[in-house]
Design a protein around this motif. Structure first.
Motif, PDB file in Angstrom:
ATOM      1  N   CYS A 156       0.802  -1.265  -0.051  1.00 38.86           N
ATOM      2  CA  CYS A 156       0.087  -0.168   0.155  1.00 38.86           C
ATOM      3  C   CYS A 156       0.881   1.187   0.215  1.00 38.86           C
ATOM      4  O   CYS A 156       1.615   1.404   1.068  1.00 38.86           O
ATOM      5  CB  CYS A 156      -1.032   0.040   1.269  1.00 38.86           C
ATOM      6  SG  CYS A 156      -1.952   1.411   1.506  1.00 38.86           S
ATOM      7  N   LEU A 157       0.714   2.006  -0.963  1.00 37.76           N
ATOM      8  CA  LEU A 157       1.702   3.299  -1.377  1.00 37.76           C
ATOM      9  C   LEU A 157       0.932   4.510  -1.170  1.00 37.76           C
ATOM     10  O   LEU A 157      -0.438   4.259  -1.158  1.00 37.76           O
ATOM     11  CB  LEU A 157       2.351   3.054  -2.584  1.00 37.76           C
ATOM     12  CG  LEU A 157       3.053   1.963  -2.848  1.00 37.76           C
ATOM     13  CD1 LEU A 157       3.815   1.753  -4.173  1.00 37.76           C
ATOM     14  CD2 LEU A 157       4.234   1.752  -1.778  1.00 37.76           C
ATOM     15  N   GLU A 158       1.573   5.571  -1.331  1.00 36.22           N
ATOM     16  CA  GLU A 158       0.653   6.901  -1.092  1.00 36.22           C
ATOM     17  C   GLU A 158      -0.578   7.032  -2.060  1.00 36.22           C
ATOM     18  O   GLU A 158      -1.602   7.659  -2.116  1.00 36.22           O
ATOM     19  CB  GLU A 158       1.676   7.983  -1.130  1.00 36.22           C
ATOM     20  CG  GLU A 158       0.848   9.492  -0.980  1.00 36.22           C
ATOM     21  CD  GLU A 158       1.971  10.591  -1.079  1.00 36.22           C
ATOM     22  OE1 GLU A 158       1.511  11.797  -1.138  1.00 36.22           O
ATOM     23  OE2 GLU A 158       3.255  10.365  -1.006  1.00 36.22           O
ATOM     24  N   ASP A 159       0.042   6.431  -3.238  1.00 36.48           N
ATOM     25  CA  ASP A 159      -1.005   6.694  -4.549  1.00 36.48           C
ATOM     26  C   ASP A 159      -1.741   5.285  -4.624  1.00 36.48           C
ATOM     27  O   ASP A 159      -2.437   5.330  -5.791  1.00 36.48           O
ATOM     28  CB  ASP A 159      -0.312   6.987  -5.694  1.00 36.48           C
ATOM     29  CG  ASP A 159       1.029   5.996  -6.284  1.00 36.48           C
ATOM     30  OD1 ASP A 159       1.075   5.180  -5.287  1.00 36.48           O
ATOM     31  OD2 ASP A 159       1.467   6.388  -7.152  1.00 36.48           O
ATOM     32  N   GLY A 160      -1.855   4.459  -4.071  1.00 36.29           N
ATOM     33  CA  GLY A 160      -2.575   3.020  -3.740  1.00 36.29           C
ATOM     34  C   GLY A 160      -1.561   1.809  -4.112  1.00 36.29           C
ATOM     35  O   GLY A 160      -0.473   1.912  -3.445  1.00 36.29           O
ATOM     36  N   TRP A 161      -2.219   0.782  -4.314  1.00 33.27           N
ATOM     37  CA  TRP A 161      -1.513  -0.422  -4.389  1.00 33.27           C
ATOM     38  C   TRP A 161      -0.159  -0.157  -5.644  1.00 33.27           C
ATOM     39  O   TRP A 161      -0.495   0.298  -6.536  1.00 33.27           O
ATOM     40  CB  TRP A 161      -2.470  -1.746  -4.724  1.00 33.27           C
ATOM     41  CG  TRP A 161      -3.328  -1.992  -3.406  1.00 33.27           C
ATOM     42  CD1 TRP A 161      -4.883  -1.899  -3.631  1.00 33.27           C
ATOM     43  CD2 TRP A 161      -3.141  -2.456  -2.032  1.00 33.27           C
ATOM     44  NE1 TRP A 161      -5.006  -2.414  -2.734  1.00 33.27           N
ATOM     45  CE2 TRP A 161      -4.307  -2.565  -1.586  1.00 33.27           C
ATOM     46  CE3 TRP A 161      -1.697  -2.995  -1.619  1.00 33.27           C
ATOM     47  CZ2 TRP A 161      -4.432  -3.283  -0.345  1.00 33.27           C
ATOM     48  CZ3 TRP A 161      -1.886  -3.516  -0.473  1.00 33.27           C
ATOM     49  CH2 TRP A 161      -3.276  -3.685   0.246  1.00 33.27           C
ATOM     50  N   SER A 162       0.787  -0.992  -4.937  1.00 30.14           N
ATOM     51  CA  SER A 162       1.845  -0.820  -5.823  1.00 30.14           C
ATOM     52  C   SER A 162       1.695  -1.744  -7.413  1.00 30.14           C
ATOM     53  O   SER A 162       2.405  -1.483  -8.343  1.00 30.14           O
ATOM     54  CB  SER A 162       3.136  -1.660  -5.440  1.00 30.14           C
ATOM     55  OG  SER A 162       3.121  -3.018  -4.730  1.00 30.14           O
TER      56      SER A 162
END
Length: 270
Positions: A130-136
């Motif tokens: 889970c990254l700042e802009d969504g799933w990797s």
């Protein structure tokens, strides 16, 4: 006397130390909004002891997951450190499964995925984050066997494939490109069908067009008068001469120009 001076220095240093940490910088939180005592005012420095609240944008939350999070300015800075973290909802896995299906994860979390036999995640990984802009990457397992066909090869300006075009191509098919006369091919001549997509086609770089009007305007002519073509490939040189009785405006070397992607500078004779 020395003891007195040392005492004064220690007191001065301790006073400076307290003053250096007696304020907090007004916090700037990515994906967050600050609320304090004065809603319309945002001072640059906040006095130690002052309390503020912040909330996060949709799909983001504070580490405590509270809608309003309380922060206080201390001598060490803001406590707790204000930040907004991404919320990533994990759906069911296509062609696979995971214990996290139907759960919501916080930025920084890593989820394990088990793909069905004959399927895998991109790069043969077994986790996504889970990254700042969504799933990797999407929680989708793709077939390890390429069974996707390609449509007709992509068209290019001033060029085409060397074979008769088909409506459907099986995986692994290769076609070759060529450019029209005087156009320079840039990129790979071969384009391959992989996973239903063609690889990047080449480009045909413009040729230079020699204009008789521009030559007359600049009092020049082609050095080799037997050349009848008015097109020159990118990377080729064109040599001119001054028309009699004109002379080159600059050096004689300026009468030899290079064609670069459809453009070159006409020399001038006075």
């Amino acid at each position: 006397m020395l003891l007195l001076i040392n005492a004064i220095l220690i007191f001065w240093i301790s006073t400076v130390g307290v003053q250096a940490f007696s304020y907090c910088v007004f916090p700037k939180i990515n994906h967050g909004i600050i609320y304090g005592k004065e809603y319309d005012e945002k001072p640059s420095l906040i006095t130690v002891g002052e309390i503020y609240y912040y909330s996060c944008e949709y799909n983001f939350t504070s580490p405590s997951r509270s809608f309003w999070t309380r922060i206080i300015c201390t001598e060490e800075g803001w406590s707790p450190t204000p930040k907004c973290l991404r919320l990533c909802f994990f759906p069911s896995v296509e062609n696979g499964h995971s214990a996290s299906s139907g759960q919501t994860h916080l930025e920084g979390d890593t989820v394990q995925i088990i793909c069905d036999v004959g399927y895998s995640l991109p790069g043969n990984s077994d986790t996504i984050s889970c990254l700042e802009d969504g799933w990797s990457s999407p929680p989708k397992c793709s077939s390890t066997k390429s069974t996707q066909y390609c449509g007709p090869p992509p068209s290019i300006s001033n060029g085409d494939i060397t074979s008769f075009p088909l409506s459907v191509y099986p995986p692994g098919s290769t076609v070759q490109y060529r450019c029209q006369s005087f156009y320079e091919l840039r990129g790979s001549i071969d384009v391959i069908c992989r996973n239903g997509q063609w690889s990047e086609p080449p480009k045909c770089i413009d040729a230079c067009i020699i204009s008789e009007g521009n030559m007359n305007k600049n009092n020049i002519q082609l050095r080799n008068k037997d050349i009848k073509k008015l097109y020159v490939k990118t990377g080729d040189f064109v040599e001119f001469d001054c028309k009699w009785p004109h002379r080159a405006k600059t050096s004689m070397q300026s009468l030899r120009v290079l064609c670069h992607e459809g453009k070159f500078e006409y020399p001038m004779c006075e």
